[in-house]
Design a protein around this motif. Structure first.
Motif, PDB file in Angstrom:
ATOM      1  N   GLY A  14       0.778  -1.223   0.000  1.00  0.00           N
ATOM      2  CA  GLY A  14       0.000   0.000   0.000  1.00  0.00           C
ATOM      3  C   GLY A  14       0.809   1.272   0.000  1.00  0.00           C
ATOM      4  N   SER A  15       2.059   1.186   0.477  1.00  0.00           N
ATOM      5  CA  SER A  15       2.876   2.396   0.612  1.00  0.00           C
ATOM      6  C   SER A  15       4.353   2.025   0.615  1.00  0.00           C
ATOM      7  N   SER A  17       6.184   2.982   2.792  1.00  0.00           N
ATOM      8  CA  SER A  17       6.490   2.762   4.219  1.00  0.00           C
ATOM      9  C   SER A  17       6.355   1.282   4.595  1.00  0.00           C
ATOM     10  N   ARG A  45      -5.992   4.943  -2.125  1.00  0.00           N
ATOM     11  CA  ARG A  45      -5.511   6.176  -2.755  1.00  0.00           C
ATOM     12  C   ARG A  45      -5.548   6.107  -4.285  1.00  0.00           C
ATOM     13  N   ALA A  68       0.345  -6.606   0.633  1.00  0.00           N
ATOM     14  CA  ALA A  68       0.639  -6.208   2.015  1.00  0.00           C
ATOM     15  C   ALA A  68       0.177  -4.790   2.262  1.00  0.00           C
ATOM     16  N   ALA A  69      -0.424  -4.579   3.438  1.00  0.00           N
ATOM     17  CA  ALA A  69      -0.828  -3.219   3.799  1.00  0.00           C
ATOM     18  C   ALA A  69      -1.044  -3.135   5.304  1.00  0.00           C
ATOM     19  N   GLY A  70      -1.021  -1.897   5.777  1.00  0.00           N
ATOM     20  CA  GLY A  70      -1.312  -1.655   7.184  1.00  0.00           C
ATOM     21  C   GLY A  70      -2.617  -0.895   7.320  1.00  0.00           C
ATOM     22  N   MET A  71      -2.975  -0.582   8.553  1.00  0.00           N
ATOM     23  CA  MET A  71      -4.209   0.147   8.906  1.00  0.00           C
ATOM     24  C   MET A  71      -5.461  -0.610   8.394  1.00  0.00           C
ATOM     25  N   SER A  94       1.360  -0.551  11.578  1.00  0.00           N
ATOM     26  CA  SER A  94       1.461   0.834  11.101  1.00  0.00           C
ATOM     27  C   SER A  94       1.536   1.776  12.298  1.00  0.00           C
TER      28      SER A  94
END
Ligand code: RP5
Length: 167
Positions: A14-15, A17, A45, A68-71, A94
């Motif tokens: 996702g980012s 980060s 986004r 993969a992603a957070g939040m 995150s």
């Protein structure tokens, strides 16, 4: 694109980060001789890009997608919603302060009919996502199946050595 470099695994996150943690996924795939395509694609986004990527993934030669992603981690679900390829979801920790449980629930709690194979939160999950992808690919690839068997043997050997060192 995958059709040019013959990549069969896509690692999307996702980012940027997320990259530090996902590096262990990328490195593990490379250990097995698999060079993934790595993309930053946010389900929230840039949702149109996420849908387009997943929708065309099989056509481009991918066989497994690792997302993969957070939040509120909807990336793996967004991939699974738009492809019949197996999707492995990696929930990440995150800045939310929820230790990745937010991402874990967002990734794992898919409705019936749209599965995401969800691994553990964070670095352990990132590595396991790569190994699970290799296991899927090894079903139709004898070379990978042999590498997996060797990997398991080496892993067992390390535990035996640690046990011996304590005796
Ligand atoms: C998620 O939001 C990303 O996967 C990341 O884990 C988190 C924070 O993103 P950034 O604000 O760091 O870009 O979509």
């Amino acid at each position: 694109m995958a059709s040019e470099n013959k990549a069969v695994v896509a690692v999307v996150m996702g980012s940027d980060s997320d990259l530090a943690v996902m590096q262990s996924c990328i490195d593990t795939l490379k250990d097995f001789g698999i060079a993934p395509v790595v993309r930053i694609i946010s389900a929230h986004r840039i949702p149109d890009v996420a849908a387009e990527f997943a929708g065309n993934a099989a056509k481009h030669g991918f066989k497994v997608i690792i997302a993969a992603a957070g939040m509120a981690a909807h990336l793996a679900g967004a991939m699974a919603a738009n492809t019949t390829l197996p999707v492995i979801g990696v929930p990440l920790i995150s800045s939310s302060g929820l230790e990745g449980v937010d991402a874990f629930l967002s990734t794992v709690q898919m409705p019936p009919g749209v599965p995401v194979a969800t691994v553990a939160i964070g670095k352990a999950g990132a590595k396991n996502a790569a190994i699970l992808a290799v296991q899927i690919l090894a079903l139709s690839n004898e070379d990978l199946a042999k590498k997996l068997a060797d990997f398991k043997k080496a892993q067992a050997q390390k535990v035996a050595e640690k046990d011996s060192a304590l005796q």
